[in-house]
Design a protein around this motif. Structure first.
Motif, PDB file in Angstrom:
ATOM      1  N   GLN A  67       0.814  -1.213   0.000  1.00 32.08           N
ATOM      2  CA  GLN A  67       0.000   0.000   0.000  1.00 32.08           C
ATOM      3  C   GLN A  67       0.854   1.272   0.000  1.00 32.08           C
ATOM      4  N   PHE A  68       2.150   1.129   0.286  1.00 33.05           N
ATOM      5  CA  PHE A  68       3.021   2.301   0.324  1.00 33.05           C
ATOM      6  C   PHE A  68       3.895   2.419  -0.926  1.00 33.05           C
ATOM      7  N   ILE A  69       3.839   1.437  -1.809  1.00 30.48           N
ATOM      8  CA  ILE A  69       4.683   1.479  -3.008  1.00 30.48           C
ATOM      9  C   ILE A  69       4.170   2.551  -3.960  1.00 30.48           C
ATOM     10  N   ASP A  70       5.025   3.508  -4.259  1.00 29.20           N
ATOM     11  CA  ASP A  70       4.690   4.606  -5.171  1.00 29.20           C
ATOM     12  C   ASP A  70       5.996   5.097  -5.788  1.00 29.20           C
ATOM     13  N   PHE A  76      10.232   2.595  -1.905  1.00 28.63           N
ATOM     14  CA  PHE A  76       9.792   2.492  -0.512  1.00 28.63           C
ATOM     15  C   PHE A  76      10.713   1.548   0.252  1.00 28.63           C
ATOM     16  N   ILE A  77      11.235   1.999   1.401  1.00 23.33           N
ATOM     17  CA  ILE A  77      12.173   1.181   2.175  1.00 23.33           C
ATOM     18  C   ILE A  77      11.657   0.848   3.569  1.00 23.33           C
ATOM     19  N   GLY A  78      10.510   1.408   3.963  1.00 29.39           N
ATOM     20  CA  GLY A  78       9.973   1.079   5.281  1.00 29.39           C
ATOM     21  C   GLY A  78       9.323   2.275   5.944  1.00 29.39           C
ATOM     22  N   GLU A  84       5.576   6.669   9.293  1.00 29.07           N
ATOM     23  CA  GLU A  84       5.539   7.434   8.054  1.00 29.07           C
ATOM     24  C   GLU A  84       6.402   6.724   7.015  1.00 29.07           C
ATOM     25  N   PRO A  85       5.899   6.540   5.794  1.00 33.42           N
ATOM     26  CA  PRO A  85       6.678   5.834   4.762  1.00 33.42           C
ATOM     27  C   PRO A  85       7.931   6.613   4.377  1.00 33.42           C
ATOM     28  N   GLN A  86       9.015   5.875   4.180  1.00 26.74           N
ATOM     29  CA  GLN A  86      10.291   6.470   3.805  1.00 26.74           C
ATOM     30  C   GLN A  86      10.679   5.989   2.408  1.00 26.74           C
ATOM     31  N   TYR A  87      11.184   6.907   1.596  1.00 30.80           N
ATOM     32  CA  TYR A  87      11.502   6.589   0.207  1.00 30.80           C
ATOM     33  C   TYR A  87      12.927   7.032  -0.135  1.00 30.80           C
ATOM     34  N   ILE A  88      13.541   6.284  -1.044  1.00 28.83           N
ATOM     35  CA  ILE A  88      14.808   6.676  -1.654  1.00 28.83           C
ATOM     36  C   ILE A  88      14.491   7.116  -3.082  1.00 28.83           C
TER      37      ILE A  88
END
Length: 248
Positions: A67-70, A76-78, A84-88
């Motif tokens: 649900q957090f993949i965008d 998305f890394i966790g 709160e979702p964290q992204y690279i």
């Protein structure tokens, strides 16, 4: 004379002050610094019991990562401590290396699968070699390939039967180039170049066999009458293609 007396006096005073500062003032300053620094549960330079290290680690949060993949936000890394979702950024992920490190059961496989899944969705070509034969990894990667419209191939090295034709759909010219490059048959400006002429001729003739049988494998080429006929005359090429045929 007076100048020398002043110079010597200052030197002696400086040496005495340095000695006193190192022996007396320095420990007191260190004590003051330790009192002012706030200690944490992960304090360095102290002994810890490996059996209790888990208590110092963050708690594991249960959630559905899909649900957090965008990819518009990144990879998305966790979740952080506030969930709160964290992204690279995708551009950073595509040009950097990454190591996934953790204790047994920490979730390295899950984290790696999540990263691979997103890489495939981003259009990256992914090759995974799994010596531990993870039960779920192939299913996850297959799902990612299906979602991304990419082909999926699974090769199980524990299975003795033929699984992949390395030269499927190849042209004779391309196969000849691969033979020359893979078997190091190109000229190198050495005396041995003279002996590679026959090897290159054999590579060219063997590659032409693909025109007669487009579905041939390396093993089929090795078992052909031509290749078998050069076993004693062109041993270099024969030995190399024999080793390659074992992969079939």
């Amino acid at each position: 004379m007076i100048l020398w007396t002043i110079l010597i006096s200052f030197t002696v005073v400086g040496v005495i002050f340095h000695y006193v500062a190192r022996r007396v003032l320095s420990p007191e300053i260190d004590k003051l610094k330790r009192k002012m620094v706030k200690k944490t549960s992960l304090e360095r330079n102290t002994r810890t019991d490996v059996r209790e290290i888990k208590a110092l680690l963050p708690t594991t949060e249960k959630y559905y990562p899909e649900q957090f993949i965008d990819l518009t936000k990144g990879v998305f890394i966790g979740l952080n401590e506030k969930r709160e979702p964290q992204y690279i950024p995708l551009s950073d992920w595509q040009k950097q290396h990454a190591d996934v490190i953790g204790t047994t059961g920490a979730g390295k496989g899950v984290a790696t699968g999540l990263l691979i899944y997103q890489s495939i969705l981003a259009g990256e070509g992914v090759f995974e070699m799994d010596p531990k034969n993870d039960e779920w990894a192939p299913h996850l990667i297959r799902k990612a390939c299906e979602d991304a419209g990419k082909p999926f191939y699974l090769i199980d090295l524990n299975r003795p039967e033929y699984q992949l034709n390395l030269i499927d759909g190849i042209t004779a010219e391309h196969l000849e180039e691969l033979f020359i490059a893979g078997f190091s048959l190109a000229e190198k400006g050495e005396a041995a170049d003279f002996y590679r002429i026959d090897d290159r001729r054999a590579a060219r003739a063997t590659a032409q066999l693909i025109n007669e049988n487009p579905t041939a494998t390396i093993r089929d080429l090795f078992n052909s009458d031509f290749v078998q006929s050069i076993a004693e005359t062109i041993k270099g090429f024969f030995g190399k293609i024999e080793e390659l045929a074992l992969l079939n």
